[in-house]
Design a protein around this motif. Structure first.
Motif, short mmCIF file in Angstrom:
data_model
loop_
_atom_site.label_atom_id
_atom_site.label_comp_id
_atom_site.label_asym_id
_atom_site.label_seq_id
_atom_site.Cartn_x
_atom_site.Cartn_y
_atom_site.Cartn_z
N LEU A 62 -5.84 -3.88 -6.66
CA LEU A 62 -5.43 -2.48 -6.67
C LEU A 62 -5.07 -1.95 -8.06
O LEU A 62 -4.74 -0.78 -8.21
N GLY A 63 -5.10 -2.83 -9.05
CA GLY A 63 -4.93 -2.35 -10.41
C GLY A 63 -3.52 -2.34 -10.97
O GLY A 63 -3.19 -1.47 -11.79
N PHE A 64 -2.67 -3.28 -10.59
CA PHE A 64 -1.36 -3.40 -11.24
C PHE A 64 -1.09 -4.86 -11.59
O PHE A 64 -1.61 -5.77 -10.94
N ASP A 65 -0.35 -5.07 -12.67
CA ASP A 65 -0.03 -6.42 -13.13
C ASP A 65 1.19 -6.97 -12.41
O ASP A 65 2.13 -6.22 -12.09
N VAL A 66 1.21 -8.27 -12.18
CA VAL A 66 2.34 -8.93 -11.52
C VAL A 66 2.78 -10.11 -12.37
O VAL A 66 1.95 -10.88 -12.84
N ALA A 67 4.09 -10.21 -12.59
CA ALA A 67 4.64 -11.33 -13.35
C ALA A 67 5.80 -11.94 -12.57
O ALA A 67 6.47 -11.26 -11.79
N GLY A 110 3.39 4.25 -7.40
CA GLY A 110 2.33 4.18 -8.39
C GLY A 110 2.56 3.11 -9.43
O GLY A 110 2.39 3.33 -10.63
N VAL A 111 2.92 1.92 -8.99
CA VAL A 111 3.32 0.85 -9.92
C VAL A 111 2.16 0.40 -10.81
O VAL A 111 0.99 0.40 -10.39
N LYS A 112 2.50 0.03 -12.03
CA LYS A 112 1.54 -0.53 -12.98
C LYS A 112 1.89 -1.97 -13.33
O LYS A 112 1.04 -2.75 -13.75
N TYR A 113 3.19 -2.31 -13.17
CA TYR A 113 3.66 -3.65 -13.53
C TYR A 113 4.80 -4.02 -12.59
O TYR A 113 5.74 -3.24 -12.39
N VAL A 114 4.71 -5.18 -11.98
CA VAL A 114 5.74 -5.63 -11.03
C VAL A 114 6.28 -6.98 -11.50
O VAL A 114 5.51 -7.91 -11.73
N ASP A 164 0.82 -1.21 0.00
CA ASP A 164 0.00 0.00 0.00
C ASP A 164 0.85 1.27 0.00
O ASP A 164 0.62 2.18 -0.81
N ASP A 165 1.85 1.34 0.90
CA ASP A 165 2.59 2.58 1.09
C ASP A 165 3.71 2.77 0.08
O ASP A 165 3.93 3.89 -0.41
#
Length: 292
Positions: free
Chosen positions: A87-92, A57-61, A49-50
């Motif tokens: 929360l709206g970000f992609d994770v790979a 403001g990550v979009k892709y991790v 969260d923090d």
């Protein structure tokens, strides 16, 4: 935070070298978080969260297949992936990479460095193991050795890189390539001998202050460098030293004379290594021409 620093694993690279490699790989920006007590105690969800969402403001991790995070390493890929969906970000997840059947990991690299196996280290890293830094003033021992050896010229003048708060994964005497001294960035590296460690031959109360020191002696000093660096001084320059072959562990010499003889033998052994390396390169070039 590790409460017993002496038990922490040896560090493979300095922060400078990590950032240089990331830049070489095309990374435009790097955020470094100091691993202090506050960060170490963050619960996984608070980290997400923090740090990831609010601060970055990550979009892709992208993480490794054994990635863990948060206090007590409680966070894992499944938690991160679930949070991303919410929360709206992609994770790979990146799968392990293997070289000759060996999984590439920091542990494997540390083991290779501890064993002095620089070929295996280079295979795991995809490049020769190297250390960079600013050239600093040392104890001027090379000049003392020159004064003790009539006709020795500059003796064993060294390029010194000194590191605070660094527990290196390698130590000993190495045959090395030195980059960064020549004004032409495309110029070939200089061949040399380097001592990485705390110099057991010296007084622990000297200028080194017990800190890790990488001392490099160039086997030859080209004329164009002599003109570029007055009196052979390179203080303040950033150089990169590639550790190609380990000659032996650090030794404690009983006298300056014994130290002089030891360094002279190291130089001879390094020259023999480079001669073998050049011969191997010539043979490979000949084979390539025949096959071509």
């Amino acid at each position: 935070v590790h409460r017993k620093p002496e038990l922490a694993p040896a560090r493979i690279a300095t922060l400078r070298d990590k950032l240089l490699e990331l830049e070489r790989c095309g990374v435009d920006q790097c955020v470094v978080l100091p691993f202090n007590a506050r960060l170490a105690s963050l619960p996984p969800q608070t980290f997400i969260d923090d740090i990831l969402v609010k601060a970055l403001g990550v979009k892709y991790v992208l993480v490794g297949d054994d990635f863990r995070f948060g206090a007590q390493r409680a966070g894992d890929y499944a938690m991160l992936d679930a949070a991303g969906q919410r929360l709206g970000f992609d994770v790979a997840r990146m799968q392990s990479y293997e070289v000759h059947g060996i999984r590439v990991s920091s542990s494997a690299v540390r083991e290779a460095l501890a064993a002095g196996d620089m070929d295996r280290t280079a295979a795991l890293l995809g490049r020769p193991y190297s250390i960079s830094g600013h050239v600093v003033h040392g104890r001027k021992l090379g000049r003392q050795l020159a004064e003790s050896r009539p006709g020795a010229g500059d003796g064993f003048r060294t390029l010194n890189l000194r590191f605070a708060h660094w527990k290196p994964a390698a130590s000993g005497i190495f045959a090395v390539h030195v980059h960064g001294l020549h004004p032409d960035p495309d110029a070939p590296p200089l061949e040399g001998v380097a001592n990485l460690g705390i110099r057991p031959s010296l007084d622990p109360d000297d200028v080194n202050g017990g800190r890790v020191l990488l001392e490099t002696h160039c086997l030859d000093w080209p004329a164009e460098l002599a003109a570029h660096l007055p009196q052979g001084e390179a203080y303040g320059k950033i150089i990169r030293v590639e550790l190609l072959h380990k000659l032996h562990d650090e030794l404690k010499y009983p006298s300056l004379d014994a130290l002089t003889q030891g360094i002279a033998k190291d130089c001879d052994d390094a020259r023999a290594f480079f001669a073998s390396l050049h011969a191997q390169t010539r043979r490979q070039t000949t084979r390539d021409r025949i096959q071509g």
